[in-house]
Write a protein that holds these residues in place. Structure first.
Motif, PDB file in Angstrom:
ATOM      1  N   GLU A  40     -11.606 -18.385 -13.987  1.00 40.55           N
ATOM      2  CA  GLU A  40     -11.168 -18.994 -12.735  1.00 40.55           C
ATOM      3  C   GLU A  40     -10.194 -18.090 -11.979  1.00 40.55           C
ATOM      4  N   MET A  41      -9.605 -17.113 -12.662  1.00 36.44           N
ATOM      5  CA  MET A  41      -8.678 -16.173 -12.027  1.00 36.44           C
ATOM      6  C   MET A  41      -9.414 -15.089 -11.239  1.00 36.44           C
ATOM      7  N   MET A  42     -10.711 -14.984 -11.464  1.00 33.52           N
ATOM      8  CA  MET A  42     -11.516 -13.990 -10.764  1.00 33.52           C
ATOM      9  C   MET A  42     -11.738 -14.425  -9.322  1.00 33.52           C
ATOM     10  N   VAL A  83      -4.026   2.251 -14.567  1.00 33.26           N
ATOM     11  CA  VAL A  83      -3.127   1.618 -13.600  1.00 33.26           C
ATOM     12  C   VAL A  83      -1.952   2.551 -13.290  1.00 33.26           C
ATOM     13  N   GLU A  84      -1.324   3.085 -14.321  1.00 29.70           N
ATOM     14  CA  GLU A  84      -0.188   3.988 -14.108  1.00 29.70           C
ATOM     15  C   GLU A  84      -0.607   5.202 -13.284  1.00 29.70           C
ATOM     16  N   ASP A 114     -13.215  -4.494 -10.244  1.00 25.45           N
ATOM     17  CA  ASP A 114     -11.852  -3.951 -10.297  1.00 25.45           C
ATOM     18  C   ASP A 114     -10.882  -4.987 -10.868  1.00 25.45           C
ATOM     19  N   LEU A 115      -9.730  -4.495 -11.347  1.00 24.44           N
ATOM     20  CA  LEU A 115      -8.770  -5.357 -12.032  1.00 24.44           C
ATOM     21  C   LEU A 115      -8.183  -6.439 -11.132  1.00 24.44           C
ATOM     22  N   VAL A 150      -9.053   0.564  -9.835  1.00 28.88           N
ATOM     23  CA  VAL A 150      -9.100   0.588 -11.295  1.00 28.88           C
ATOM     24  C   VAL A 150     -10.120  -0.455 -11.743  1.00 28.88           C
ATOM     25  N   TYR A 151     -11.162   0.014 -12.395  1.00 25.42           N
ATOM     26  CA  TYR A 151     -12.244  -0.863 -12.837  1.00 25.42           C
ATOM     27  C   TYR A 151     -12.237  -1.006 -14.346  1.00 25.42           C
TER      28      TYR A 151
END
Length: 177
Positions: free
Chosen positions: A163-165, A137-138, A97-98, A89-90
């Motif tokens: 920073e979460m990447m 996502v679903e 991607d997510l 999922v992009y």
């Protein structure tokens, strides 16, 4: 993928970006493909940006990009396959991607209900892509063997930050410094 124009070979289901409203691209309609990532296509149709899932790509005369898994040998849900599905999922505006964007906070599998609960966020609380991304996502996680129900909880705490990447995502977007 370069931007290119194609003609719909059949009526093609799509969802409008950013609100996720379903619509149909009629057969024989010209659309411009602007992005092809993770089996999804972002196209311009009648001046609107819309998403077409890879399962419907043949309707645009394109090779379908399907997410497939080995046949299940029992009734368990494999968490790694859920994460694999999430990596397809992009973000329609950022070519990452997510999972690598750091938008997926938690995956919880309920084996008795054959359900997957996902906590995720968006890059910004005001991002209008929420409905489209939740739908992606679903759809993708339901492709995992033995998954019957997917529930996505869109949260904004903690707030997303670069920073979460992953490092790869930061490099790909030029945000690594």
């Amino acid at each position: 993928m370069e931007r290119r124009m194609v003609v719909a070979q059949a009526d093609c289901p799509a969802r409008r970006v950013p609100d996720g409203t379903p619509l149909t691209i009629p057969k024989d309609t010209f659309v411009t493909i602007t992005q092809a990532l993770g089996g999804n296509y972002t196209v311009t149709y009648n001046g609107q940006m819309v998403r077409v899932d890879g399962t419907d790509a043949a309707n645009l005369g394109l090779e379908p990009e399907l997410l497939s898994f080995p046949q299940a040998t029992d009734d368990r849900i494999c968490e790694e396959q859920v994460w694999e599905a999430l990596r397809t999922v992009y973000d329609p505006e950022i070519p990452v991607d997510l999972v690598n964007l750091g938008l997926i906070y938690e995956v919880v599998i309920d084996p008795e209900q054959h359900q997957v609960d996902i906590r995720m966020t968006l890059t910004a609380p005001a991002c209008g892509m929420g409905p489209v991304l939740v739908g992606d996502v679903e759809y993708r996680v339901r492709r995992v063997p033995n998954v019957e129900t997917v529930k996505v909880d869109l949260v904004f705490d903690p707030p997303w930050s670069r920073e979460m990447m992953s490092e790869e995502a930061q490099l790909a977007t030029g945000m690594f410094f």
